[in-house]
Each structure stands twice: as structure tokens, then as C-alpha cells.
Design a protein around this motif. Structure first.
Motif, PDB file in Angstrom:
ATOM      1  N   VAL A 109       0.758  -1.275  -0.094  1.00 57.40           N
ATOM      2  CA  VAL A 109       0.141   0.047   0.078  1.00 57.40           C
ATOM      3  C   VAL A 109       0.811   1.255   0.178  1.00 57.40           C
ATOM      4  O   VAL A 109       0.661   2.372  -0.649  1.00 57.40           O
ATOM      5  CB  VAL A 109      -0.914   0.089   1.288  1.00 57.40           C
ATOM      6  CG1 VAL A 109      -1.581   1.385   1.329  1.00 57.40           C
ATOM      7  CG2 VAL A 109      -1.941  -1.035   0.911  1.00 57.40           C
ATOM      8  N   LEU A 110       1.756   1.273   0.794  1.00 55.48           N
ATOM      9  CA  LEU A 110       2.754   2.482   0.784  1.00 55.48           C
ATOM     10  C   LEU A 110       3.303   2.802  -0.675  1.00 55.48           C
ATOM     11  O   LEU A 110       3.586   3.696  -0.943  1.00 55.48           O
ATOM     12  CB  LEU A 110       3.913   2.148   1.869  1.00 55.48           C
ATOM     13  CG  LEU A 110       3.526   2.670   3.310  1.00 55.48           C
ATOM     14  CD1 LEU A 110       4.780   2.542   3.980  1.00 55.48           C
ATOM     15  CD2 LEU A 110       3.366   4.246   3.374  1.00 55.48           C
ATOM     16  N   LYS A 123       7.495   9.173   9.705  1.00 52.00           N
ATOM     17  CA  LYS A 123       8.375   8.446  10.485  1.00 52.00           C
ATOM     18  C   LYS A 123       7.759   7.507  11.100  1.00 52.00           C
ATOM     19  O   LYS A 123       8.391   6.082  11.245  1.00 52.00           O
ATOM     20  CB  LYS A 123       9.133   9.470  11.419  1.00 52.00           C
ATOM     21  CG  LYS A 123      10.422   8.710  12.368  1.00 52.00           C
ATOM     22  CD  LYS A 123      10.890   9.854  13.347  1.00 52.00           C
ATOM     23  CE  LYS A 123      11.856   9.046  14.254  1.00 52.00           C
ATOM     24  NZ  LYS A 123      12.262  10.123  15.296  1.00 52.00           N
ATOM     25  N   ASN A 124       6.613   7.677  11.681  1.00 49.86           N
ATOM     26  CA  ASN A 124       5.809   6.547  12.417  1.00 49.86           C
ATOM     27  C   ASN A 124       5.528   5.413  11.521  1.00 49.86           C
ATOM     28  O   ASN A 124       5.511   4.178  11.934  1.00 49.86           O
ATOM     29  CB  ASN A 124       4.466   7.262  12.854  1.00 49.86           C
ATOM     30  CG  ASN A 124       4.810   7.900  14.309  1.00 49.86           C
ATOM     31  OD1 ASN A 124       5.938   7.908  14.911  1.00 49.86           O
ATOM     32  ND2 ASN A 124       3.727   8.729  14.907  1.00 49.86           N
ATOM     33  N   LYS A 125       5.057   5.848  10.242  1.00 49.46           N
ATOM     34  CA  LYS A 125       4.575   4.779   9.509  1.00 49.46           C
ATOM     35  C   LYS A 125       5.942   3.834   8.985  1.00 49.46           C
ATOM     36  O   LYS A 125       5.847   2.768   9.110  1.00 49.46           O
ATOM     37  CB  LYS A 125       4.061   5.393   8.160  1.00 49.46           C
ATOM     38  CG  LYS A 125       2.811   5.908   8.073  1.00 49.46           C
ATOM     39  CD  LYS A 125       2.463   6.724   6.829  1.00 49.46           C
ATOM     40  CE  LYS A 125       0.986   7.303   6.927  1.00 49.46           C
ATOM     41  NZ  LYS A 125       0.676   8.136   5.868  1.00 49.46           N
ATOM     42  N   SER A 245      -2.398   3.566   3.974  1.00 50.52           N
ATOM     43  CA  SER A 245      -1.562   2.934   4.753  1.00 50.52           C
ATOM     44  C   SER A 245      -1.826   2.737   5.886  1.00 50.52           C
ATOM     45  O   SER A 245      -1.373   1.696   6.740  1.00 50.52           O
ATOM     46  CB  SER A 245      -0.082   3.623   4.494  1.00 50.52           C
ATOM     47  OG  SER A 245      -0.222   5.240   5.199  1.00 50.52           O
ATOM     48  N   VAL A 246      -2.618   3.618   6.810  1.00 50.46           N
ATOM     49  CA  VAL A 246      -3.019   3.472   8.210  1.00 50.46           C
ATOM     50  C   VAL A 246      -3.919   2.394   8.299  1.00 50.46           C
ATOM     51  O   VAL A 246      -3.936   1.421   9.055  1.00 50.46           O
ATOM     52  CB  VAL A 246      -3.371   4.764   8.806  1.00 50.46           C
ATOM     53  CG1 VAL A 246      -4.079   4.189  10.109  1.00 50.46           C
ATOM     54  CG2 VAL A 246      -2.017   5.778   9.066  1.00 50.46           C
ATOM     55  N   SER A 247      -4.775   2.053   7.168  1.00 48.39           N
ATOM     56  CA  SER A 247      -5.915   1.355   7.268  1.00 48.39           C
ATOM     57  C   SER A 247      -5.347  -0.282   7.058  1.00 48.39           C
ATOM     58  O   SER A 247      -5.573  -1.087   7.744  1.00 48.39           O
ATOM     59  CB  SER A 247      -6.911   1.543   6.062  1.00 48.39           C
ATOM     60  OG  SER A 247      -7.865   0.410   5.983  1.00 48.39           O
ATOM     61  N   SER A 297      -0.249   3.511  14.082  1.00 46.27           N
ATOM     62  CA  SER A 297      -1.425   4.453  14.340  1.00 46.27           C
ATOM     63  C   SER A 297      -1.138   5.575  14.963  1.00 46.27           C
ATOM     64  O   SER A 297      -2.217   6.279  15.249  1.00 46.27           O
ATOM     65  CB  SER A 297      -2.313   3.319  14.773  1.00 46.27           C
ATOM     66  OG  SER A 297      -1.948   3.034  16.379  1.00 46.27           O
ATOM     67  N   LYS A 298      -0.264   5.840  15.614  1.00 50.77           N
ATOM     68  CA  LYS A 298      -0.023   6.942  16.164  1.00 50.77           C
ATOM     69  C   LYS A 298       0.071   8.412  15.513  1.00 50.77           C
ATOM     70  O   LYS A 298       0.786   8.211  14.508  1.00 50.77           O
ATOM     71  CB  LYS A 298       1.255   7.064  17.076  1.00 50.77           C
ATOM     72  CG  LYS A 298       1.288   6.230  18.291  1.00 50.77           C
ATOM     73  CD  LYS A 298       2.606   5.919  19.148  1.00 50.77           C
ATOM     74  CE  LYS A 298       3.085   7.128  19.601  1.00 50.77           C
ATOM     75  NZ  LYS A 298       4.098   7.170  20.587  1.00 50.77           N
TER      76      LYS A 298
END
Length: 313
Positions: A109-110, A123-125, A245-247, A297-298
Motif C-alpha cells: 500500500v505504501l 516517520k511513524n509509518k 497505509s494506516v488502514s 497508528s500514532k
């Protein structure tokens, strides 16, 4: 996070709990009671009808003709190919292996999001996908050498399913700002049903429904109502408020749920064929992927607030 974003994360959690249990529940009646393509036929036929009934009753919205081609692509990727590949794959391989392989989806997805949506990789991803990915890689490498019910062909089909679903998440995101979620999912399932017909119709006609027992109908009911109807609605709703990407990162929960279900089948229901799929390495790896979900997810820190805070001091 806003209230809607919290709801989106809750919807994603619910959807992936359903998906995680589905690996072993759906596998339980294939191929003895029903073939994979026939199962997909029932799944798509029932849910297409349900979605269109709801849309007709509550959503008075028309789709522009120029968007039908994109909806057809979503139907091919997110309903027909996605479900046919998954059911044929899970029919052949271990539920644990299948759920592990699906964790490649956020990476795909990314990649698709960067090229199609020009999404920025935060960064979190990166950290979340790296941590979760390490857990997934450990499971994949170790699982390939471990005893159990795995299959190379089944694993390949599940990987192709992950690719199809990952691309679907990105393509459907472009329609979210324009149409209601119910409108989108109704058209996706209608096109998916049409694309699936050449594969599912021969198998559904050859199915011996007289051999179905209560457990068979309960499994089909779970897959139709929960894995398909509610889970798809949850995912489409969430995509209104979070990025693809979060999903897709929530898919890292599925190996943990699948592992718990396999443990129940192996040690509570005494299904010996699943006992070899369970060990300490897989437990530790599943913990890593759960940590990866938490990190990804943050929400990123608000740079404007940080700047104002520094100026205050």
C-alpha cells in the motif's frame, strides 16, 4: 485525534478481528462441503444484494459515468480477484501462514500510495512497518521450515490476494471524497460479482447443498455477514478519515487473531492437524506485529504546536 478518527481506528480494529477469525472459520468447510469459487459466489451474491438494498433505502446518490471505470477496477481488485485468490489460497495453506503473508499488504500500500496518491511517508509509518515487518519476516522464514498445513501454491495465491487488496485500498481512496461509503461498496460488489461469475457459477451449480449441515450454514453466515458485509463497511468508513497505509497497517493484527483461533482449534477442540502450526517463535513474532500496529497508528506530532511551545519558552 478527532472523534471521527478514533471511530475509524475502532472500525479498523473490529474489521481485522473479524478477518483474523475468518482464516480458520472459512477453511473449516472447504473443500469438503463447498469449493472456494462457489463460496465466493455465495459471499458476493448475498452481500451485493444487501448493500444495494441499503443504498436504495437510505442513500440517494448517483455515480458519474466517468467514475464507473474506476469503480469497476475496484470491483475487480477488491471483490472478485481479492476473494477468489484468498479463498483458493486458504483452502490450500495454513491459516497462520495465510495471515502472516497478508502482513505484506501495508508495504504494498505504501508503494502504491507513493506512486498513485503521492502520499508522504512519515516517520511513524516507517518505524511501525519496520517493527511489524520484522515480526512478519520471522514468521514467514520460520513458517516455511516448520511442520504444519502450509502449501507453497496456497501461499503464492494469498500473496497475490494481498497485492490485489493493497492496490484496491489505494484506488478506492480516490473516490472517498466524492461519494458516500455505501455508494462505493455497492458498486464495488456489483462489479466484483460480475467479474466473478465465470469462475463461481460452474462451482455453485456443482455444489451438493443437501450435504450442508448446521455448522456449514453457520460458517457461511459468518463469512457473508461479518467477514464481508460488516468488515467491508468498516474499512470503507475508516478510509474516509485515515490514509490507506494506516488502514492496511491493522492487518498486522490478523496473525495474532489467527494464532489464537488455531490454538483454540488445536488444544480446546482437539483438532490435531493445527497443533504443529503453533510454537513460541510465532507467539513472539505476533507480539512484534501488534507493536507495529500501535506505532503506525500514532498520529504525528503537530509541528505548529511544537513551534509555539518553543517560542513560549
Amino acid at each position: 485525534m478527532t472523534k471521527n478518527v478514533y471511530k475509524a481506528h475502532f472500525a479498523l480494529l473490529a474489521a481485522n478481528l473479524i478477518y483474523g477469525a475468518n482464516y480458520i472459520i472459512a477453511k473449516g468447510i472447504m473443500p469438503d462441503k463447498i469449493r472456494p469459487s462457489a463460496f465466493v459466489f455465495i459471499r458476493l451474491a448475498c452481500c451485493t444484494l444487501l448493500f444495494w438494498i441499503l443504498k436504495t433505502l437510505f442513500i440517494k446518490e448517483k455515480v458519474e459515468r466517468k467514475d464507473l471505470l474506476r469503480l469497476a477496477l475496484c470491483g475487480l481488485l477488491g471483490a472478485a480477484a481479492n476473494q477468489l485468490l484468498f479463498f483458493h489460497g486458504i483452502n490450500l495453506t495454513s491459516p497462520v501462514d495465510a495471515s502472516i503473508i497478508m502482513t505484506v499488504t501495508p508495504v504494498l500500500v505504501l508503494i502504491f500510495s507513493v506512486f498513485i496518491l503521492y502520499e508522504r511517508i512519515t516517520k511513524n509509518k516507517l518505524i511501525g512497518i519496520t517493527v511489524g515487518g520484522i515480526g512478519a519476516i520471522i514468521l514467514i522464514v520460520y513458517g516455511g521450515n516448520a511442520a504444519g498445513t502450509s502449501s507453497v501454491l496456497g501461499n503464492v495465491l494469498v500473496f497475490l490476494n494481498a497485492t490485489s487488496y493493497g492496490l484496491y485500498l489505494v484506488v478506492v481512496k480516490t473516490l472517498m471524497k466524492k461519494y458516500n461509503a455505501m455508494t462505493i461498496v455497492s458498486w464495488v460488489f456489483l462489479f466484483g460479482f460480475i467479474f466473478m461469475l465465470p469462475f463461481g457459477l460452474p462451482d455453485i451449480l456443482a455444489t451438493d447443498f443437501s450435504a450442508f449441515d448446521t455448522d456449514t450454514y453457520l460458517v457461511i453466515g459468518y463469512v457473508v455477514l461479518f467477514t464481508t458485509f460488516f468488515a467491508y463497511l468498516f474499512n470503507v468508513y475508516a478510509l474516509n478519515y485515515v490514509s490507506p497505509s494506516v488502514s492496511s497497517s491493522y492487518i498486522y493484527l490478523q496473525p495474532a487473531i489467527s494464532f489464537i483461533m488455531v490454538s483454540i482449534y488445536a488444544y480446546v477442540l482437539m483438532k490435531d492437524e493445527y497443533a504443529q502450526d503453533i510454537n513460541l517463535i510465532k507467539i513472539l513474532s505476533c507480539l512484534l506485529v501488534i507493536v507495529g500496529v500501535y506505532i503506525i497508528s500514532k498520529p504525528p506530532k503537530d509541528s505548529s504546536k511544537l513551534k509555539a511551545k518553543k517560542q513560549h519558552y
